[in-house]
Design a protein around this motif. Structure first.
Motif, mmCIF file in Angstrom:
data_model
loop_
_atom_site.group_PDB
_atom_site.id
_atom_site.type_symbol
_atom_site.label_atom_id
_atom_site.label_comp_id
_atom_site.label_asym_id
_atom_site.label_seq_id
_atom_site.Cartn_x
_atom_site.Cartn_y
_atom_site.Cartn_z
ATOM 1 N N ALA A 81 8.185 14.314 0.098
ATOM 2 C CA ALA A 81 8.194 13.981 1.526
ATOM 3 C C ALA A 81 6.944 14.463 2.259
ATOM 4 O O ALA A 81 6.306 13.684 2.978
ATOM 5 N N PRO A 82 6.551 15.750 2.120
ATOM 6 C CA PRO A 82 5.359 16.182 2.857
ATOM 7 C C PRO A 82 4.087 15.488 2.384
ATOM 8 O O PRO A 82 3.148 15.314 3.162
ATOM 9 N N LYS A 83 4.054 15.079 1.125
ATOM 10 C CA LYS A 83 2.878 14.372 0.619
ATOM 11 C C LYS A 83 2.792 12.969 1.233
ATOM 12 O O LYS A 83 1.695 12.472 1.524
ATOM 13 N N ILE A 84 3.945 12.337 1.418
ATOM 14 C CA ILE A 84 3.960 11.034 2.096
ATOM 15 C C ILE A 84 3.560 11.212 3.559
ATOM 16 O O ILE A 84 2.785 10.425 4.110
ATOM 17 N N GLN A 85 4.063 12.288 4.179
ATOM 18 C CA GLN A 85 3.772 12.556 5.585
ATOM 19 C C GLN A 85 2.267 12.703 5.816
ATOM 20 O O GLN A 85 1.752 12.368 6.891
ATOM 21 N N SER A 86 1.537 13.162 4.804
ATOM 22 C CA SER A 86 0.100 13.394 4.968
ATOM 23 C C SER A 86 -0.734 12.120 4.890
ATOM 24 O O SER A 86 -1.938 12.142 5.157
ATOM 25 N N LEU A 87 -0.104 11.010 4.538
ATOM 26 C CA LEU A 87 -0.840 9.751 4.430
ATOM 27 C C LEU A 87 -1.265 9.270 5.814
ATOM 28 O O LEU A 87 -0.529 9.400 6.791
ATOM 29 N N ASP A 88 -2.460 8.703 5.878
ATOM 30 C CA ASP A 88 -2.916 8.122 7.132
ATOM 31 C C ASP A 88 -1.964 7.001 7.548
ATOM 32 O O ASP A 88 -1.615 6.140 6.742
ATOM 33 N N GLY A 89 -1.564 7.035 8.803
ATOM 34 C CA GLY A 89 -0.703 5.979 9.314
ATOM 35 C C GLY A 89 0.770 6.301 9.267
ATOM 36 O O GLY A 89 1.581 5.553 9.809
ATOM 37 N N VAL A 90 1.153 7.405 8.607
ATOM 38 C CA VAL A 90 2.562 7.805 8.547
ATOM 39 C C VAL A 90 2.843 8.813 9.646
ATOM 40 O O VAL A 90 2.184 9.851 9.720
ATOM 41 N N ALA A 91 3.814 8.487 10.502
ATOM 42 C CA ALA A 91 4.137 9.378 11.622
ATOM 43 C C ALA A 91 5.194 10.401 11.239
ATOM 44 O O ALA A 91 5.144 11.556 11.679
ATOM 45 N N ALA B 188 -0.276 2.488 15.642
ATOM 46 C CA ALA B 188 -1.591 1.961 15.277
ATOM 47 C C ALA B 188 -1.602 1.475 13.836
ATOM 48 O O ALA B 188 -2.211 0.443 13.516
ATOM 49 N N ALA B 189 -0.918 2.194 12.964
ATOM 50 C CA ALA B 189 -0.887 1.791 11.553
ATOM 51 C C ALA B 189 -0.157 0.472 11.381
ATOM 52 O O ALA B 189 -0.527 -0.358 10.552
ATOM 53 N N ILE B 190 0.892 0.270 12.187
ATOM 54 C CA ILE B 190 1.640 -0.979 12.111
ATOM 55 C C ILE B 190 0.795 -2.131 12.653
ATOM 56 O O ILE B 190 0.629 -3.168 12.027
ATOM 57 N N THR C 279 8.518 6.553 8.850
ATOM 58 C CA THR C 279 8.150 5.951 10.134
ATOM 59 C C THR C 279 6.628 5.927 10.239
ATOM 60 O O THR C 279 5.968 6.952 10.029
ATOM 61 N N LEU C 280 6.089 4.764 10.535
ATOM 62 C CA LEU C 280 4.644 4.624 10.703
ATOM 63 C C LEU C 280 4.274 4.806 12.167
ATOM 64 O O LEU C 280 5.089 4.564 13.064
ATOM 65 N N THR D 180 0.832 -1.206 0.000
ATOM 66 C CA THR D 180 0.000 0.000 0.000
ATOM 67 C C THR D 180 0.867 1.257 0.000
ATOM 68 O O THR D 180 0.526 2.263 -0.636
ATOM 69 N N LEU D 181 1.993 1.204 0.694
ATOM 70 C CA LEU D 181 2.900 2.351 0.717
ATOM 71 C C LEU D 181 3.502 2.581 -0.672
ATOM 72 O O LEU D 181 3.620 3.726 -1.129
ATOM 73 N N SER D 182 3.866 1.502 -1.358
ATOM 74 C CA SER D 182 4.412 1.617 -2.707
ATOM 75 C C SER D 182 3.386 2.203 -3.667
ATOM 76 O O SER D 182 3.700 3.080 -4.482
ATOM 77 N N ALA D 183 2.149 1.703 -3.571
ATOM 78 C CA ALA D 183 1.086 2.216 -4.451
ATOM 79 C C ALA D 183 0.830 3.698 -4.181
ATOM 80 O O ALA D 183 0.627 4.490 -5.115
ATOM 81 N N ALA D 184 0.825 4.076 -2.901
ATOM 82 C CA ALA D 184 0.611 5.485 -2.550
ATOM 83 C C ALA D 184 1.754 6.351 -3.068
ATOM 84 O O ALA D 184 1.535 7.472 -3.548
ATOM 85 N N LEU D 185 2.966 5.834 -2.994
ATOM 86 C CA LEU D 185 4.132 6.581 -3.468
ATOM 87 C C LEU D 185 4.045 6.824 -4.975
ATOM 88 O O LEU D 185 4.332 7.936 -5.455
#
Length: 556
Positions: free
Chosen positions: A71-81, A98-100, A94-95, A5-10
């Motif tokens: 980077a900030p776009k990844i940071q905005s994903l749910d579950g990304v700390a 709860a996301a982990i 870093t997740l 899911t992280l790869s697809a979001a990226l």
């Protein structure tokens, strides 16, 4: 949040940045699945990607500038700390806990579907393997391909492909006449003819046929031979089928070579190849110009005496697969068939196919088993049935799947028969059995799975993070193993999961520890949540073992 899911979001983030004019790249330059992997040090985060290094220069910018955009776009994903840029442009992600931890519930709810993917969806694949001559029992040389071929098929199906397992029965040619002559000789108490089959199993076949029809012994040789040929072939093929069933290997199609000749498919194939423009006649023979496509020499299809060669049958068989709608044809051949690789690829090209896409030839290297005895029935071989009786289906299949097909291997029977952590199949199966035992203990103490008592953030022990990370990688491992025809990747990853589970089991309790006075405290949220993680591990281990054709025991 897992690597997929992280790869697809990226990928989506980078494409969106291109659409917005922030990055100057063609859309198709973005990988469908950007690499997301563990950083070298867990202090750097849970996951890392080199996407900025991969695409930055192509976009005409410094990779670190590229990283600063995404980077900030990844940071905005749910579950990304947190997202940190390291060095020249690596992105460390870093997740939040709860996301982990949420992955445990995801896996349990997905059940047998967890690990399945659609990377091969739409592919129609024929996998041909084993294909031993029906003139003797299966032996150690067939064992590796039986295990690997079946595992490869299972992986392809798990990746969305439509797969047919096929066994090519070599029932055309002189070998069956020699086989029948050997049976006739044994039936009459004679030595087998030169080049015949001397094994004790030929005695058994002769006795079986004689019991069915005692009069056949009194028939003239020429009269009896066709009957012996047919019945000996049927008996030996039935033996092969039974052995493969015992080894948990299933074939969808048993394809007869003789049928190709009887139905005119060989003659038709020659005409079709001729129409493709790669045939020629020379010295009274009919040839296929395979050197046009990398073969070391051209191949004869029809000899000067008018008889088809074995390669003519190969050509007809390949075209049969093509006519039956198999876009991809995978051949699994033994170590003594290296010379077939280029000729089969060239054959595909001569038939108008793409030899880099429509055909794939895998070669298996030799295996040996320390202390294995030659078959009493066959005399000069180590039978697969004897190996099964000695070592067991699970130990054989797992150990054979654990190494790449192109590496020679030696099996240590003492190790495979041992119940120690040094035995890889025991180690993985024991992890599954231990997780089932833990679940039964939890059930007895009321620690059951309930959505309302699951708190993903409570799974924050270092061993839990490590176990969850291994479980998260399972789908990508399955996909890579299917794409690379590499079941060993699944086996090795199962061992990593087992190691992480055993470490977690030693460090974290699922049920509360008894109080000093012996009373049992009420379960807390972390106990209920750990039950989910335990059962998630059970599911992944069972799914992975199933892909290798190995059982997942409830108890050991």
């Amino acid at each position: 949040m897992n690597p997929e899911t992280l790869s697809a979001a990226l990928a989506h983030i980078v494409r969106s940045a291109i659409d917005a004019g922030e990055i100057n790249l063609p859309i198709d330059a973005v990988p469908e699945a950007p690499r997301v992997e563990r950083p070298k040090s867990r202090d750097h985060g849970d996951w890392a990607t080199n996407i900025a290094m991969q695409l930055g220069k192509r976009a005409g910018m410094n990779p670190r500038q590229f990283a600063e955009i995404v980077a900030p776009k990844i940071q905005s994903l749910d579950g990304v700390a947190a997202v940190d840029i390291a060095g020249p442009g690596f992105l460390n992600i870093t997740l939040d806990a709860a996301a982990i931890g949420e992955l445990a519930r995801t896996i349990v709810e997905a059940g047998e579907e967890y690990g399945r993917n659609d990377q091969a969806a739409g592919d129609v694949v024929n996998v041909e393997f084993v294909s031993a001559n029906p003139t003797g029992p299966l032996h150690i040389g067939h064992t590796r391909w039986a295990a690997l071929g079946d595992a490869i098929s299972r992986l392809l199906r798990a990746s969305g492909a439509t797969v047919t397992n096929e066994y090519y029965i070599n029932d055309y040619g002189a070998q069956l006449e020699t086989f029948a002559a050997s049976v006739w000789a044994r039936m009459h108490g004679q030595d087998v003819p030169e080049g015949g089959y001397p094994g004790g199993y030929v005695h058994e076949i002769a006795d079986t046929i004689l019991a069915e029809d005692p009069s056949i012994k009194d028939q003239a040789y020429d009269q009896a031979l066709p009957q012996l040929r047919k019945r000996a072939y049927e008996i030996q093929l039935a033996d092969i089928r039974a052995t493969l069933d015992e080894f948990a290997v299933h074939f969808d199609v048993w394809f007869s070579e003789s049928k190709l000749h009887d139905d005119g498919a060989v003659d038709s194939a020659l005409e079709r190849l001729k129409a493709q423009g790669h045939t020629f006649e020379q010295d009274g023979a009919f040839w296929l110009r395979t050197t046009d496509f990398g073969d070391d020499k051209d191949r004869v299809l029809i000899k000067a005496d008018g008889k088809p060669t074995y390669f003519a049958g190969d050509a007809a068989y390949y075209l049969s697969k093509k006519d039956r709608g198999f876009e991809q044809k995978i051949y699994l051949l033994g170590a003594d068939h290296h010379g077939y690789v280029n000729r089969l690829r060239a054959l595909a090209a001569c038939a108008g196919d793409d030899m880099d896409h429509n055909i794939e030839v895998l070669i298996g290297q030799l295996i040996s088993v320390n202390g294995a005895r030659l078959s009493k029935r066959a005399g000069n071989i180590i039978e697969l049935r004897d190996l099964i009786d000695w070592l067991g289906v699970d130990a054989l299949r797992y150990s054979l799947a654990r190494y790449p097909n192109d590496s020679p291997m030696e099996i240590d029977p003492d190790l495979l028969r041992s119940q120690t952590n040094d035995n890889p199949v025991f180690y993985v199966q024991y992890a599954h059995a231990r997780s089932r035992s833990a679940a039964r203990t939890a059930d007895a103490q009321g620690v059951v799975r309930q959505v309302e008592t699951f708190d993903a953030s409570s799974l924050d022990h270092p061993t839990e993070e490590e176990l969850l990370s291994k479980l998260a990688q399972f789908p990508s491992v399955v996909g890579a193993a299917a794409k690379g025809r590499a079941p060993h990747r699944v086996a090795r990853h199962l061992e990593a999961i087992a190691a992480a589970y055993h470490a977690w089991y030693a460090a974290c309790r699922i049920v509360p520890a008894p109080a000093q006075d012996g009373t049992k405290p009420a379960p807390e949220t972390v106990n209920y949540s750990r039950r989910w993680l335990n059962d998630a591990t059970t599911q992944v281990l069972a799914n992975g073992l199933g892909l290798l054709g190995v059982s997942a025991p409830e108890k050991m």
